[in-house]
Design a protein around this motif. Sequence first.
Motif, mmCIF file in Angstrom:
data_model
loop_
_atom_site.group_PDB
_atom_site.id
_atom_site.type_symbol
_atom_site.label_atom_id
_atom_site.label_comp_id
_atom_site.label_asym_id
_atom_site.label_seq_id
_atom_site.Cartn_x
_atom_site.Cartn_y
_atom_site.Cartn_z
ATOM 1 N N GLY A 1 0.832 -1.184 0.000
ATOM 2 C CA GLY A 1 0.000 0.000 0.000
ATOM 3 C C GLY A 1 0.874 1.243 0.000
ATOM 4 O O GLY A 1 2.078 1.177 0.231
ATOM 5 N N ILE A 2 0.254 2.367 -0.251
ATOM 6 C CA ILE A 2 0.961 3.651 -0.290
ATOM 7 C C ILE A 2 0.788 4.353 1.041
ATOM 8 O O ILE A 2 -0.313 4.401 1.587
ATOM 9 N N ASP A 3 1.889 4.891 1.520
ATOM 10 C CA ASP A 3 1.913 5.525 2.836
ATOM 11 C C ASP A 3 2.570 6.902 2.749
ATOM 12 O O ASP A 3 3.665 7.117 3.247
ATOM 13 N N GLY A 4 1.915 7.823 2.045
ATOM 14 C CA GLY A 4 2.395 9.190 1.981
ATOM 15 C C GLY A 4 3.065 9.551 0.672
ATOM 16 O O GLY A 4 3.397 8.694 -0.140
ATOM 17 N N VAL A 5 3.245 10.851 0.484
ATOM 18 C CA VAL A 5 3.909 11.404 -0.695
ATOM 19 C C VAL A 5 5.069 12.247 -0.188
ATOM 20 O O VAL A 5 4.933 12.970 0.805
ATOM 21 N N ASP A 6 6.213 12.143 -0.858
ATOM 22 C CA ASP A 6 7.411 12.854 -0.405
ATOM 23 C C ASP A 6 8.227 13.258 -1.622
ATOM 24 O O ASP A 6 7.769 13.130 -2.758
ATOM 25 N N GLN A 7 9.454 13.693 -1.383
ATOM 26 C CA GLN A 7 10.326 14.118 -2.466
ATOM 27 C C GLN A 7 11.727 13.585 -2.254
ATOM 28 O O GLN A 7 12.143 13.337 -1.134
ATOM 29 N N PHE A 8 12.433 13.374 -3.358
ATOM 30 C CA PHE A 8 13.855 13.050 -3.333
ATOM 31 C C PHE A 8 14.611 14.332 -3.644
ATOM 32 O O PHE A 8 14.198 15.096 -4.510
ATOM 33 N N GLY A 9 15.708 14.544 -2.962
ATOM 34 C CA GLY A 9 16.568 15.657 -3.300
ATOM 35 C C GLY A 9 16.762 16.685 -2.215
ATOM 36 O O GLY A 9 17.580 17.583 -2.373
ATOM 37 N N ASN A 10 16.037 16.574 -1.115
ATOM 38 C CA ASN A 10 16.172 17.499 0.008
ATOM 39 C C ASN A 10 16.145 18.957 -0.428
ATOM 40 O O ASN A 10 15.115 19.454 -0.817
ATOM 41 N N HIS A 11 17.295 19.640 -0.395
ATOM 42 C CA HIS A 11 17.332 21.079 -0.687
ATOM 43 C C HIS A 11 17.306 21.386 -2.181
ATOM 44 O O HIS A 11 17.142 22.542 -2.569
ATOM 45 N N LYS A 12 17.495 20.349 -3.007
ATOM 46 C CA LYS A 12 17.386 20.504 -4.457
ATOM 47 C C LYS A 12 16.466 19.397 -4.964
ATOM 48 O O LYS A 12 16.931 18.358 -5.441
ATOM 49 N N PRO A 13 15.153 19.587 -4.840
ATOM 50 C CA PRO A 13 14.198 18.518 -5.171
ATOM 51 C C PRO A 13 14.356 18.022 -6.605
ATOM 52 O O PRO A 13 14.457 18.809 -7.538
ATOM 53 N N ARG A 14 14.388 16.663 -6.749
ATOM 54 C CA ARG A 14 14.527 16.026 -8.058
ATOM 55 C C ARG A 14 13.270 15.287 -8.487
ATOM 56 O O ARG A 14 13.056 15.085 -9.679
ATOM 57 N N ALA A 15 12.479 14.815 -7.513
ATOM 58 C CA ALA A 15 11.312 13.999 -7.854
ATOM 59 C C ALA A 15 10.304 14.021 -6.720
ATOM 60 O O ALA A 15 10.663 14.151 -5.552
ATOM 61 N N ILE A 16 9.041 13.871 -7.095
ATOM 62 C CA ILE A 16 7.940 13.652 -6.153
ATOM 63 C C ILE A 16 7.563 12.184 -6.274
ATOM 64 O O ILE A 16 7.454 11.656 -7.391
ATOM 65 N N PHE A 17 7.370 11.514 -5.133
ATOM 66 C CA PHE A 17 7.047 10.092 -5.182
ATOM 67 C C PHE A 17 6.008 9.739 -4.123
ATOM 68 O O PHE A 17 5.860 10.423 -3.118
ATOM 69 N N ALA A 18 5.305 8.636 -4.393
ATOM 70 C CA ALA A 18 4.413 8.025 -3.410
ATOM 71 C C ALA A 18 5.213 6.917 -2.736
ATOM 72 O O ALA A 18 5.767 6.040 -3.413
ATOM 73 N N ALA A 19 5.311 6.978 -1.416
ATOM 74 C CA ALA A 19 6.080 5.995 -0.660
ATOM 75 C C ALA A 19 5.271 4.709 -0.519
ATOM 76 O O ALA A 19 4.087 4.744 -0.198
ATOM 77 N N VAL A 20 5.916 3.592 -0.765
ATOM 78 C CA VAL A 20 5.271 2.288 -0.616
ATOM 79 C C VAL A 20 5.660 1.739 0.752
ATOM 80 O O VAL A 20 6.835 1.750 1.119
ATOM 81 N N LYS A 21 4.647 1.290 1.497
ATOM 82 C CA LYS A 21 4.908 0.685 2.803
ATOM 83 C C LYS A 21 5.741 -0.568 2.593
ATOM 84 O O LYS A 21 5.283 -1.519 1.960
ATOM 85 N N PRO A 22 6.981 -0.581 3.097
ATOM 86 C CA PRO A 22 7.778 -1.793 2.913
ATOM 87 C C PRO A 22 7.266 -2.914 3.809
ATOM 88 O O PRO A 22 6.762 -2.668 4.896
ATOM 89 N N ASN A 23 7.344 -4.124 3.310
ATOM 90 C CA ASN A 23 7.030 -5.294 4.131
ATOM 91 C C ASN A 23 8.047 -6.372 3.790
ATOM 92 O O ASN A 23 8.798 -6.257 2.818
ATOM 93 N N SER A 24 8.083 -7.411 4.574
ATOM 94 C CA SER A 24 9.129 -8.416 4.402
ATOM 95 C C SER A 24 9.058 -9.092 3.034
ATOM 96 O O SER A 24 10.096 -9.363 2.425
ATOM 97 N N ALA A 25 7.863 -9.363 2.515
ATOM 98 C CA ALA A 25 7.749 -10.029 1.216
ATOM 99 C C ALA A 25 8.336 -9.157 0.106
ATOM 100 O O ALA A 25 9.053 -9.657 -0.773
ATOM 101 N N LEU A 26 8.059 -7.869 0.137
ATOM 102 C CA LEU A 26 8.597 -6.941 -0.860
ATOM 103 C C LEU A 26 10.116 -6.854 -0.754
ATOM 104 O O LEU A 26 10.829 -6.966 -1.755
ATOM 105 N N ILE A 27 10.618 -6.684 0.441
ATOM 106 C CA ILE A 27 12.056 -6.540 0.655
ATOM 107 C C ILE A 27 12.786 -7.823 0.244
ATOM 108 O O ILE A 27 13.852 -7.774 -0.386
ATOM 109 N N GLU A 28 12.207 -8.981 0.565
ATOM 110 C CA GLU A 28 12.838 -10.252 0.197
ATOM 111 C C GLU A 28 12.835 -10.469 -1.315
ATOM 112 O O GLU A 28 13.808 -10.978 -1.876
ATOM 113 N N LEU A 29 11.751 -10.088 -1.997
ATOM 114 C CA LEU A 29 11.700 -10.200 -3.455
ATOM 115 C C LEU A 29 12.772 -9.319 -4.090
ATOM 116 O O LEU A 29 13.500 -9.745 -4.992
ATOM 117 N N GLN A 30 12.904 -8.103 -3.609
ATOM 118 C CA GLN A 30 13.911 -7.188 -4.148
ATOM 119 C C GLN A 30 15.319 -7.728 -3.885
ATOM 120 O O GLN A 30 16.172 -7.708 -4.771
#
Length: 177
Positions: A69-98
């Motif tokens: 599921g999606i858990d918020g919207v954030d940005q990459f890049g801190n003081h120089k924003p590069r992208a807006i993204f929807a954060a995916v709630k990590p879970n063990s199945a996702l992390i293990e697949l990756q």
Amino acid sequence: MPRLFTALEIPREIAGPLAMLRGGIPGARWIDPEFYHVTLRFIGDVDYAVARDVAAALDEVERFGFEIGIDGVDQFGNHKPRAIFAAVKPNSALIELQAEQERLMKRVGLPPEGRNYKPHITLARLRNTPPRQVADYLSLRGYFRSPNFEVPRFVLFSSRDSVGGGPYTLEASYPLM
């Protein structure tokens, strides 16, 4: 020479509400909803022999489907924003697949991914966007959440050399049990 990556597809019932977050940042290059995905492993530009090896290695993955599921919207890049993204709630199945895909790509001979894995859906790419505009956008839309959705497979995509955001071609799909 194909540019490859593995990913999870985003169903229409999730992509639709995400697409409603578009707009509100001048100069942002918004990703078309049909290209929303969660990257598992960026493979990069490879020759066709390596592409065949990658596809064969991915055939070895035997995992069960899971939910994310999606858990918020954030940005990459801190003081120089590069992208807006929807954060995916990590879970063990996702992390293990990756992690399994990372191991398989090393076995094929590809260099390891240099960044820590942060599951997300890129919504927009930014260039020279003032941080204040991004902060204002996030103050209004950053609390977005989605219901969990089923992940029945992962896919191998190819893309053309560009600045990202599609179009992507589905090269292969790998069902999860």
